[in-house]
Design an enzyme around this catalytic site. Sequence first.
Site, PDB file in Angstrom:
ATOM      1  N   GLU A 680     -43.913  -3.172   2.410  1.00 46.97           N
ATOM      2  CA  GLU A 680     -43.453  -2.681   1.115  1.00 46.97           C
ATOM      3  C   GLU A 680     -44.564  -2.759   0.079  1.00 46.97           C
ATOM      4  O   GLU A 680     -44.390  -3.295  -1.003  1.00 46.97           O
ATOM      5  CB  GLU A 680     -42.221  -3.456   0.644  1.00 46.97           C
ATOM      6  CG  GLU A 680     -40.974  -3.211   1.463  1.00 46.97           C
ATOM      7  CD  GLU A 680     -40.414  -1.817   1.252  1.00 46.97           C
ATOM      8  OE1 GLU A 680     -40.640  -1.242   0.182  1.00 46.97           O
ATOM      9  OE2 GLU A 680     -39.769  -1.304   2.188  1.00 46.97           O
ATOM     10  N   ASP A 681     -45.698  -2.246   0.417  1.00 49.34           N
ATOM     11  CA  ASP A 681     -46.808  -2.107  -0.517  1.00 49.34           C
ATOM     12  C   ASP A 681     -47.470  -3.418  -0.934  1.00 49.34           C
ATOM     13  O   ASP A 681     -48.285  -3.421  -1.839  1.00 49.34           O
ATOM     14  CB  ASP A 681     -46.374  -1.385  -1.799  1.00 49.34           C
ATOM     15  CG  ASP A 681     -46.160   0.084  -1.554  1.00 49.34           C
ATOM     16  OD1 ASP A 681     -46.839   0.610  -0.660  1.00 49.34           O
ATOM     17  OD2 ASP A 681     -45.326   0.680  -2.227  1.00 49.34           O
ATOM     18  N   ALA A 682     -47.071  -4.517  -0.296  1.00 48.89           N
ATOM     19  CA  ALA A 682     -47.728  -5.764  -0.675  1.00 48.89           C
ATOM     20  C   ALA A 682     -49.169  -5.731  -0.187  1.00 48.89           C
ATOM     21  O   ALA A 682     -49.489  -5.070   0.794  1.00 48.89           O
ATOM     22  CB  ALA A 682     -46.995  -6.952  -0.077  1.00 48.89           C
ATOM     23  N   ARG A 883     -46.824   8.871  -0.001  1.00 51.96           N
ATOM     24  CA  ARG A 883     -47.350   8.997  -1.370  1.00 51.96           C
ATOM     25  C   ARG A 883     -48.334  10.145  -1.498  1.00 51.96           C
ATOM     26  O   ARG A 883     -48.554  10.663  -2.583  1.00 51.96           O
ATOM     27  CB  ARG A 883     -48.030   7.706  -1.802  1.00 51.96           C
ATOM     28  CG  ARG A 883     -47.086   6.627  -2.292  1.00 51.96           C
ATOM     29  CD  ARG A 883     -46.094   6.266  -1.235  1.00 51.96           C
ATOM     30  NE  ARG A 883     -45.202   5.187  -1.514  1.00 51.96           N
ATOM     31  CZ  ARG A 883     -45.498   3.906  -1.485  1.00 51.96           C
ATOM     32  NH1 ARG A 883     -46.723   3.532  -1.252  1.00 51.96           N
ATOM     33  NH2 ARG A 883     -44.607   3.005  -1.704  1.00 51.96           N
TER      34      ARG A 883
END
Lengths: 1077, 398
Positions: A680-682, A883
């Site tokens: 999750e984009d960490a 994205r």
Amino acid sequence: MVRSTVTPQQCRLRDMTYAAPILADVQYVRGREVVLRRDWAIGRMPIMLRSDHCYLAGKTDAELAALGECPLDPGGYFVVRGTEKVILIQEQLSKNRIIVEFDAKGCLSASVQSSTHERKSRTTIVVKAGRMYLRHNTLSEDVPVIVALRAMGVETDQEVVQLVGSEGTFMDGVEPSLQECASLNIYTSSQALDFLGVGMVADGVPSMNPAAVSKRKEHARDLLAGVVLAHVPVRRYNFRDKCIYMAQMMRRILAAAEDPTMIDDKDYYGNKRLELAGQLLSLLFEDLFKKLCSDIKRQAELHFAKQKKSDFAAPGRRGGGSSISGYDALLHVRGDTITQGLEFAISTGNWHVKRFKMERAGVTEVLSRLSFIAALGMMTRITSQFEKTRKVSGPRALQPSQWGMLCPSDTPEGESCGLVKNLALMTHVTTDDDSAPLARLLYDLGTEDTSQLSGAELNEGDGALVFLNGLILGVHANPPALAAALRALRRRALIGEFVSVWLHPPHRAIYIACDGGRVCRPLIIVSPSGVPLVTDEHMTGIARGTLVWRDLMHNGLIEYLDVNEENNTLIATTEPEIMAGTTHLEIAPLTILGVCAGLIPYPHHNQSPRNTYQCAMGKQAIGAIAYNQHCRADTLLYLLSYPQRPMVQTRTLDLVGFNRLPGGQNASLCVMSYSGYDIEDAVVLNRASVDRGFGRCVVLRKHASTMRRYPNNTTDRIMPPPVEPPPPPGTDPDAAAVLVAAAARRNARYSALDQDGLVSPGARLKNGYFYANKEVPADTSVTQGGSAAARAAAATYRAQPLIFKGPADAVAEKVLLTSSETEHFVVKVMVRETRRPELGDKFSSRHGQKGVCGLIAPQEDLPFNDAGVCPDLIMNPHGFPSRMTVGKMIEFIAGKAGVHEGKFRMGTAFDGDRIEDCAEALVAAGYSYSGKDMFYSGSTGEPLRAYVFAGPIFYQKLKHMVKDKMHARARGPRALLTRQPTEGRSRDGGLRLGEMERDCLIGYGASMLLMERLMHSSDVFTVYACGTCGLLGYKGWCQYCRTGAAVSALQIPYACKLLFQELQGMNVVPRLKLDDP
Amino acid sequence: MEVDTTAALEPSPAAADASGATLPPHLERIRSRVEVGLSRPSNTAGTYGANSYTPSGYDNSLSPALFAARLCMAVSVLTDEELVFDMAGLDAPLVNALRRILLAEVPSVAIERVLIRNNTSIVHDEMLAHRLGLVPLRVDIAALEDVPPPADGEDPTTLPYTSANHVVLRLKVRCSDVPGAPPDAPPTVRYKNAHVLSKSLQWTPVGDQAAWLTDGVEPVHDDILLAKLRPGQEIDIEAHAIRGVGRVHAKWSPVATAFYRMLPEVTLRRPLASAEASTLVAACPANVFDLEDVAGRGGGDGFGVSVARPRACTMCRECIRLPELAGAVDLTRRREHFVFSVESSGVRPPVDLFRDALDVLVAKCQVVLDALDEVTGEGGGAGEEAAEVEETGGDEDF
């Protein structure tokens, strides 16, 4: 007169307003003499920083630095009571222009928002059932438009038709209206005025009294002259211009009825005007000035009335009128009407202008100093007056006419999306220019005055109506020649450079504008032969400094075009695209973006919302704020310890100064999966990088206190910390040490204080420590007797130390002692806290890709490549597919190439270094063409099973940090009224078990857990309820039943008990039914 | 200058097992080579199981004797700051262990505590302290003791520093105008001490340190910029440096970095035509290939190509990426041959660091051995030691 210079920095630090006196020469009568008072200060006008009147104007960088000012600061804001305030640019529909559209009922209408110095009004002509009506606020109902024309002196039908246009469609269109007028039996101006006058009388039967009739007519005529289409001047009741204007409005409606393309678009940016701080302030000033004048008048009248009365009461006491002669009107004026009014408006953002019934809130905002870009971005912000709640997409959508004027990317998400916009890089907003010389010029260039022309001559032939700022000036026989002539004059700088000339054949009009608030942008002029006038020679001249912008303008190489005039041009984006008919060339395509979007490298490769996200996030990035960042006393300041210039640059970075005040660091990044703490984009951080200063930031917080002065002449004071008496002589050294240690423990909270009672700079502050040992007088009431000094000496004081409250230890950065404008003594303490990145801190690249830190891994566990390079940061590749931030990938390659070549690479929008070139540079440096390298696992030592995309990326640390947000509580404070735990982190509040959580527990049937969460752990309270009457009583006693027999104790939430009592307070009896199981 | 040591280690002695048996070529390739493919590397994991190749008659087990026989090393670069050497005949995990130890567990001395008497510079106290901490110091590491680790909940700032376990450096700099300097000169000329450099750190012996710390204490580099001053500003501090390891903070890491790469192997799959040959030579940025005049030797037309410097290959994969060179070159890496680099931060010679790393590795092994001894009940005297070791083990996890 004492002259003192005030610098903006002084104002910021001393909580003052940066303003300058407004001087006026006043001539007035004092008694029997006429007094001329020169340079009387009527008030103080807040000065916009870096404006012509600002003390900083024209100063060199060194001079600015000496004044404590940052040379890179853009200015454009105000300092009011110590806070920096920005007056946002306001977007409005343009004034004095005809707009044809459908009204709320779906009827075609032409409306004009008239605006003059005296009044604003809206005049509309609507079509109802084929007939046209005039609609205006002052008219109680719609009036047939022909009646209005008749009233203004157009008495024959022929004249009406000629004014509107004698072509078939127009004639047919006017006919029903003419018929209606005839059916009303109105044929003369007098009849029409009478009709209008009756229509205006809202109540009662119109009187037939001749005097009343004539008064009514006069009223109607005044209305038509002054209020309807107020911007069209009517001199001596000569309505000719107004008739023509009204007829043109009708003509436009009829044309639109025929051809829907003639309907105007409200969202078209040529129909918008931007109101800048100057215009807003002038509105406000005019209002306040009038208020000041009326105040003076009222004061004088009051005085004379009083005087008369006393003269009347005691006629013989003074010589007649001598007291009047002594009255000096200026001495009796409150001098701060204007000062206070302006200050109040700017500091609250509430703009009240009585004349226009304007009541706007939120016009100003506090300048965000979170990052340099945030401050800069605020200067270009445009807000519109549309309601945020309305769900219309029109005003929010990106209008094609905004091209080059407004940034397509920079708009907030959420409710104000598309309503708040930002200027593009080169946009200029015009200011009001005098139109009289231009009008004279237009007549000289062959415009025929309307007064010389009949209606037929207006609308027939090849000519076109000449509009100047929305007013019809006349007719020109050869409009293209007029346009060409005006443009030629403009290019020779003989008329204002921002005059716009818009030829509009469908309207048979040429619109010339020199009014304020139009957005325009500069373009390179292309000669008719297809050659841009700006050549390499000019470019070298600019580079050498022998040529400046103004020279290009005055030599007619570059000109400013507004949105409307752009319609008459064919603009080539790049030089090779010039073709037959091209008139202009873009200076640089990157200038269609604004300041914030200009930071993004390769934005043209990104999915558009990503650029929008970055525009919002760039404003939250911690970095350097300004060169004077350590001399400022802001409430909260975030600074990056080691900011860096990005490896991949854009032209905008240089232009705005971001390179000198950067907001991030170049991180060596690997795009790979690592450890599962990167979902999750960490992102995963390298601990060694963090140790070496990556993402390290400083948080500066202001703690301020005012030393107040009280009516009884006592003041707050700051006292030295208590002194512990030394151990008595002869004490055993061990015992003495114990005593000293005990004293130190007792006075630990004072330990940061210096001898003067203020914290010493550099001292460490722990939670609960004092940073100033303040004392306030115990008694502040005014008492009689004794001298003031004696009373002040006798006053007793109560300790009220200023306590530092912070989650972590901090250091006092500096202490500022100063006095505010009201001579109150002010203490400001800046407290500093240095933070290294920790789990949960938020980071983002320049492509709208934010993520929190999920893991800080030791360097030896992280992968390394053949050259021993180890990433500072690891990002999960899943961030890319959805994205579609291809720009980020190119930034990788360009950045990596730049690192190995030892130079910055360019990632300018629509330009920038080609990715192929960068990839070849990579190969030359021994790296893979694809940017993907072989890495070895740091934990097993074996090569990773895939090539890893790696390179430097400019990373921003965002202001959202765990330390400011983390919160948990076991027990803690409770609200006074309900005895429930308080809410919010700042109040050490509890964590709410909300409705949905409650629903869950009910669904599970976890009743005991519910009971525990909602009552026992919250506001449990023991009440004594009487089983007989069901009311609450005392322990063992029911006052209502006068017995204690049936009283039993039960536990209910305190809020419930409160409810019962409140109900009882409203005469409602809540009774409890007790049941013994 | 780097010495090519590949030849010294050829042929690799790792190929044969204890009994001298070898694997057939296709299996030997799997065992000892990492394939460097166009889209991904393959066969990256080594085979460590003793019986992995038993069906092929190859014993994959390792004995100390075999290890000793196979291991060979040769140094190619040795300077004060850099050591590059080849290590062949051992597995990646072992080499990686050395790398990890170098980064995180070889001790060095760095400033840990800074007492600030006065700091009127623009650099914040914390930032100055942080910068000082990162300055590499040259100290006789063996002469100093470790500061005992803090007990649970103990404030690390109150740990006892004694003359045996820390050294003190003083930095006292005051900036002043240089009289007569031209006003447009750079600040370093106009002002005295405009730049505070690491050379201003002066060692102050504590106790009798002067007697036994004979080499003194000094920053490795004289010219590390610590802060910039302007006239009237002053920095007056006392810095305490202690021993530590990189695992606690990167400032104690004695190496800038330590890493290795597997030896590249470049082979030609097929003879190349002249045009291809020159394309290949031009394409390689590392200059791995040489053009050969094949015609001169009567071997065909024009030029051929030879792999002259495979060691220089950076694995940019340009030679396999270009479509016109498809299938020409075979890129692999030798799984058991490492080119190991130690880039010392300058605090100690890289050779010493590597030696220390070996010592640490041995000590770690000893811990395991002792623990095993304890479990199996052998070596009765080791019990106490093992208990202590367990404690350290706990720290490691942390």
